[in-house]
Design a protein around this motif. Structure first.
Motif, PDB file in Angstrom:
ATOM      1  N   VAL A 240       0.848  -1.191   0.000  1.00  0.00           N
ATOM      2  CA  VAL A 240       0.000   0.000   0.000  1.00  0.00           C
ATOM      3  C   VAL A 240       0.883   1.240   0.000  1.00  0.00           C
ATOM      4  O   VAL A 240       1.756   1.389   0.863  1.00  0.00           O
ATOM      5  CB  VAL A 240      -0.924   0.030   1.238  1.00  0.00           C
ATOM      6  N   HIS A 241       0.635   2.108  -0.960  1.00  0.00           N
ATOM      7  CA  HIS A 241       1.308   3.402  -0.970  1.00  0.00           C
ATOM      8  C   HIS A 241       0.477   4.357  -0.120  1.00  0.00           C
ATOM      9  O   HIS A 241      -0.421   5.036  -0.611  1.00  0.00           O
ATOM     10  CB  HIS A 241       1.457   3.919  -2.398  1.00  0.00           C
ATOM     11  N   HIS A 242       0.786   4.400   1.183  1.00  0.00           N
ATOM     12  CA  HIS A 242      -0.004   5.211   2.107  1.00  0.00           C
ATOM     13  C   HIS A 242       0.175   6.696   1.798  1.00  0.00           C
ATOM     14  O   HIS A 242       1.284   7.165   1.489  1.00  0.00           O
ATOM     15  CB  HIS A 242       0.431   4.943   3.552  1.00  0.00           C
ATOM     16  N   THR A 243      -0.927   7.413   1.923  1.00  0.00           N
ATOM     17  CA  THR A 243      -0.907   8.871   1.722  1.00  0.00           C
ATOM     18  C   THR A 243      -1.636   9.544   2.881  1.00  0.00           C
ATOM     19  O   THR A 243      -2.469   8.935   3.559  1.00  0.00           O
ATOM     20  CB  THR A 243      -1.588   9.254   0.402  1.00  0.00           C
ATOM     21  N   TYR A 244      -1.319  10.799   3.103  1.00  0.00           N
ATOM     22  CA  TYR A 244      -1.957  11.595   4.150  1.00  0.00           C
ATOM     23  C   TYR A 244      -1.988  13.044   3.684  1.00  0.00           C
ATOM     24  O   TYR A 244      -1.184  13.472   2.845  1.00  0.00           O
ATOM     25  CB  TYR A 244      -1.220  11.458   5.478  1.00  0.00           C
ATOM     26  N   VAL A 245      -2.930  13.823   4.223  1.00  0.00           N
ATOM     27  CA  VAL A 245      -3.139  15.195   3.770  1.00  0.00           C
ATOM     28  C   VAL A 245      -2.411  16.172   4.662  1.00  0.00           C
ATOM     29  O   VAL A 245      -1.517  16.916   4.242  1.00  0.00           O
ATOM     30  CB  VAL A 245      -4.643  15.522   3.707  1.00  0.00           C
ATOM     31  N   ASN A 246      -2.799  16.193   5.907  1.00  0.00           N
ATOM     32  CA  ASN A 246      -2.234  17.167   6.831  1.00  0.00           C
ATOM     33  C   ASN A 246      -0.884  16.693   7.362  1.00  0.00           C
ATOM     34  O   ASN A 246      -0.487  15.548   7.184  1.00  0.00           O
ATOM     35  CB  ASN A 246      -3.201  17.422   7.992  1.00  0.00           C
ATOM     36  N   GLN A 247      -0.215  17.601   8.027  1.00  0.00           N
ATOM     37  CA  GLN A 247       1.067  17.262   8.655  1.00  0.00           C
ATOM     38  C   GLN A 247       0.821  16.272   9.798  1.00  0.00           C
ATOM     39  O   GLN A 247      -0.014  16.513  10.668  1.00  0.00           O
ATOM     40  CB  GLN A 247       1.748  18.531   9.176  1.00  0.00           C
ATOM     41  N   VAL A 248       1.542  15.170   9.784  1.00  0.00           N
ATOM     42  CA  VAL A 248       1.368  14.124  10.795  1.00  0.00           C
ATOM     43  C   VAL A 248       2.680  13.945  11.534  1.00  0.00           C
ATOM     44  O   VAL A 248       3.741  13.781  10.918  1.00  0.00           O
ATOM     45  CB  VAL A 248       0.920  12.792  10.152  1.00  0.00           C
ATOM     46  N   ASP A 249       2.613  13.975  12.857  1.00  0.00           N
ATOM     47  CA  ASP A 249       3.785  13.713  13.683  1.00  0.00           C
ATOM     48  C   ASP A 249       3.873  12.199  13.918  1.00  0.00           C
ATOM     49  O   ASP A 249       3.270  11.659  14.849  1.00  0.00           O
ATOM     50  CB  ASP A 249       3.679  14.457  15.008  1.00  0.00           C
ATOM     51  N   PHE A 250       4.604  11.495  13.054  1.00  0.00           N
ATOM     52  CA  PHE A 250       4.649  10.038  13.113  1.00  0.00           C
ATOM     53  C   PHE A 250       5.448   9.535  14.311  1.00  0.00           C
ATOM     54  O   PHE A 250       5.403   8.347  14.613  1.00  0.00           O
ATOM     55  CB  PHE A 250       5.238   9.479  11.816  1.00  0.00           C
ATOM     56  N   SER A 251       6.169  10.390  14.991  1.00  0.00           N
ATOM     57  CA  SER A 251       6.859   9.947  16.196  1.00  0.00           C
ATOM     58  C   SER A 251       5.880   9.605  17.320  1.00  0.00           C
ATOM     59  O   SER A 251       6.230   8.900  18.270  1.00  0.00           O
ATOM     60  CB  SER A 251       7.833  11.037  16.680  1.00  0.00           C
ATOM     61  N   GLN A 252       4.627  10.100  17.212  1.00  0.00           N
ATOM     62  CA  GLN A 252       3.598   9.802  18.205  1.00  0.00           C
ATOM     63  C   GLN A 252       2.665   8.683  17.753  1.00  0.00           C
ATOM     64  O   GLN A 252       1.691   8.384  18.456  1.00  0.00           O
ATOM     65  CB  GLN A 252       2.761  11.069  18.478  1.00  0.00           C
ATOM     66  N   CYS A 253       2.956   8.070  16.613  1.00  0.00           N
ATOM     67  CA  CYS A 253       2.013   7.125  16.011  1.00  0.00           C
ATOM     68  C   CYS A 253       2.354   5.645  16.152  1.00  0.00           C
ATOM     69  O   CYS A 253       1.503   4.813  15.809  1.00  0.00           O
ATOM     70  CB  CYS A 253       1.859   7.435  14.513  1.00  0.00           C
ATOM     71  N   PRO A 254       3.559   5.228  16.578  1.00  0.00           N
ATOM     72  CA  PRO A 254       3.839   3.786  16.636  1.00  0.00           C
ATOM     73  C   PRO A 254       2.824   3.031  17.478  1.00  0.00           C
ATOM     74  O   PRO A 254       2.499   3.416  18.601  1.00  0.00           O
ATOM     75  CB  PRO A 254       5.244   3.728  17.258  1.00  0.00           C
ATOM     76  N   ASN A 255       2.288   1.940  16.872  1.00  0.00           N
ATOM     77  CA  ASN A 255       1.284   1.065  17.494  1.00  0.00           C
ATOM     78  C   ASN A 255      -0.005   1.802  17.849  1.00  0.00           C
ATOM     79  O   ASN A 255      -0.735   1.405  18.751  1.00  0.00           O
ATOM     80  CB  ASN A 255       1.857   0.357  18.722  1.00  0.00           C
ATOM     81  N   GLN A 256      -0.282   2.893  17.096  1.00  0.00           N
ATOM     82  CA  GLN A 256      -1.557   3.595  17.210  1.00  0.00           C
ATOM     83  C   GLN A 256      -2.355   3.344  15.939  1.00  0.00           C
ATOM     84  O   GLN A 256      -1.805   3.276  14.843  1.00  0.00           O
ATOM     85  CB  GLN A 256      -1.338   5.098  17.398  1.00  0.00           C
TER      86      GLN A 256
END
Length: 375
Positions: A240-256
C-alpha cells in the motif's frame, strides 16, 4: 544349634532397622523432588494460557530464501525497530539451538481477542542504498519468519481435490515483496503475494514492497476457565502506498490506529476502514536517487477455532512448501565431513608412521626400552 537361632534373628532385625534408617533420607529427597518432576516441561512444549486482553508480542527469527539458501537476520534490512533492544535475545529451546536460530523482538503488539485495523508501525525515509538492499532481497525471494507462542507464521493455501473437498495447508513465512514483470497480468488479487497492477506495468520490471501485514490469530477457548490458547498464526501481505493530507507527527504514532482520537490520519486506511485490495501498491525503484518514504502498517484479527492445542501443528505438517533439494546445504555438509575426515586421517597416518619407524629401529630393542604406541 538352638542357641544360635535367636542371635541370627536379632541380627536380621538390626539389619532391617539399619536399612530403614539408610533409606529414609532417600525417600525424603524423592518426595521433595516429586513436585519438581511433575512441573518439568520441555521449553516450547508446555501450553500457555492467556486471558482476554493479555498482551502478545510477535518474535522474529530470520530471513530465508529457497533460491540462495543463505539466511540473514531480520534486522539486516532497515525494518521498523523502534523500542527494540537488539542486544536482548530470546531464550532458545533445544531445537532452536540446534537450528542456529536467533530470535529477536519486534514492535508488533497484540491483545488477545482485540481486533485492530491500520495500526501504524513507523514511517521511514530510505536512501538509495537501503532501497537497493530491499530490492535485492525481494528479487532473491526472501521470506520473513515470525513466531507467536512458539508457532511460526504462515500463509494459508487451499487445495481442492477431485472430489471437491478443500484442504487447508500452510506456506511458512511471507515474502517481503514481489517482482512485477512486463508480462504480468493487468490485475490480480493483492493478498497472498499478488498485487493490484494499476500503474505497475509499463514495459519494465517493477519491485513491490509489502509494507502492510494482515495477521489472523486463531485461538481455542476454554469457557470453563475463561482462558484461551493460541492454535494458529496466519498472515496476508499487502502493498500500500499510504498517503496523508495534513502534517502528521509520526513519532507519536507507533502502534496507534490511524485516525484514533483524530491523530495519525491516513487516506488509505483507518481504525474503521481496513486496507482495501485495490490500493495503489508501494513501488520501490533501486535506480531512484534521493529519499523514498515508506509507512509500515498492520491489521490483526482474532478468530475462534475448534483446533485443539495438541493438534495445532497438523496444518503445518501439510505444508505447501516445495520440497526442493537444498544443494548448497548438502554440499556444505559434504565438504565439512570430507575436511574433518581428511584431518583425522592425516593425524592417524603421521602417528602410525612415527610408531613404525620406532619399531624398526634396532637400537630401541637393544637398549630394552619399553614398547609404546600402536600395535
Amino acid at each position: 544349634s538352638a542357641s544360635t537361632c535367636p542371635r541370627t534373628s536379632s541380627m536380621g532385625h538390626a539389619g532391617r532397622e539399619a536399612l530403614r534408617r539408610s533409606l529414609l533420607p532417600v525417600l525424603v529427597l524423592a518426595l521433595c523432588a516429586l513436585p519438581l518432576a511433575v512441573g518439568f516441561y520441555l521449553p516450547g512444549v508446555a501450553p500457555t494460557d492467556y486471558a482476554l486482553g493479555d498482551e502478545l508480542r510477535a518474535k522474529v527469527e530470520a530471513l530465508t530464501s529457497v533460491r540462495t539458501q543463505l539466511p540473514y537476520e531480520y534486522y539486516s534490512l532497515p525494518f521498523c525497530k523502534d523500542g527494540i533492544d537488539l542486544d536482548l535475545h530470546e531464550a532458545l529451546n533445544l531445537g532452536e539451538v540446534l537450528r542456529g536460530s536467533r530470535i529477536l523482538d519486534t514492535p508488533y503488539q497484540f491483545r488477545v481477542g482485540v481486533n485492530q485495523n491500520c495500526k501504524i508501525m513507523c514511517r521511514k525515509e530510505y536512501d538509495q542504498e537501503e532501497i537497493q538492499a530491499f530490492a535485492l532481497m525481494i528479487e532473491e525471494e526472501y521470506r520473513a519468519h515470525f513466531l507467536l507462542d512458539n508457532l511460526p507464521i504462515a500463509m494459508a493455501i487451499y487445495h481442492e481435490n477431485e472430489e471437491g473437498q478443500t484442504t487447508k495447508a500452510y506456506e511458512t513465512g511471507y515474502p517481503i515483496g514481489h517482482v512485477i514483470h512486463p508480462t504480468a497480468p493487468e490485475a490480480g488479487k493483492q493478498g497472498a503475494g499478488a498485487v493490484h497492477a494499476q500503474g505497475a506495468t509499463h514495459g519494465h520490471t517493477r519491485i513491490v514492497l509489502f509494507n502492510h501485514l494482515r495477521f489472523t490469530i486463531l485461538y481455542n477457548e476454554d469457557k470453563n476457565r475463561n482462558k484461551v490458547r493460541i492454535v494458529g498464526f496466519e498472515v496476508e501481505p499487502y502493498s500500500v502506498h499510504h498517503t496523508y493530507v495534513n502534517q502528521v507527527d509520526f513519532s507519536q504514532c507507533p502502534n496507534q490506529q490511524a485516525g484514533e482520537h483524530g491523530n495519525c490520519n491516513l487516506q488509505t486506511c483507518s481504525k474503521q476502514h481496513p486496507v482495501g485490495v485495490r490500493e495503489q501498491p508501494m513501488i520501490i525503484d533501486p535506480r531512484q536517487k534521493g529519499k523514498t518514504e515508506v509507512i509500515w502498517t498492520y491489521d490483526v484479527t482474532f478468530q475462534p477455532s475448534n483446533i485443539r492445542w495438541s493438534t495445532r501443528w497438523d496444518t503445518y505438517l501439510q505444508s505447501a512448501d516445495d520440497a526442493e533439494v537444498h544443494w548448497f546445504a548438502i554440499l556444505n555438509s559434504f565438504m565439512l565431513v570430507m575436511f574433518l575426515s581428511g584431518l583425522i586421517a592425516m593425524i592417524m597416518v603421521r602417528t602410525l608412521r612415527r610408531d613404525f619407524q620406532r619399531y624398526e629401529s634396532k637400537e630401541m630393542l637393544e637398549e630394552g626400552q619399553e614398547e609404546t604406541g600402536w600395535k
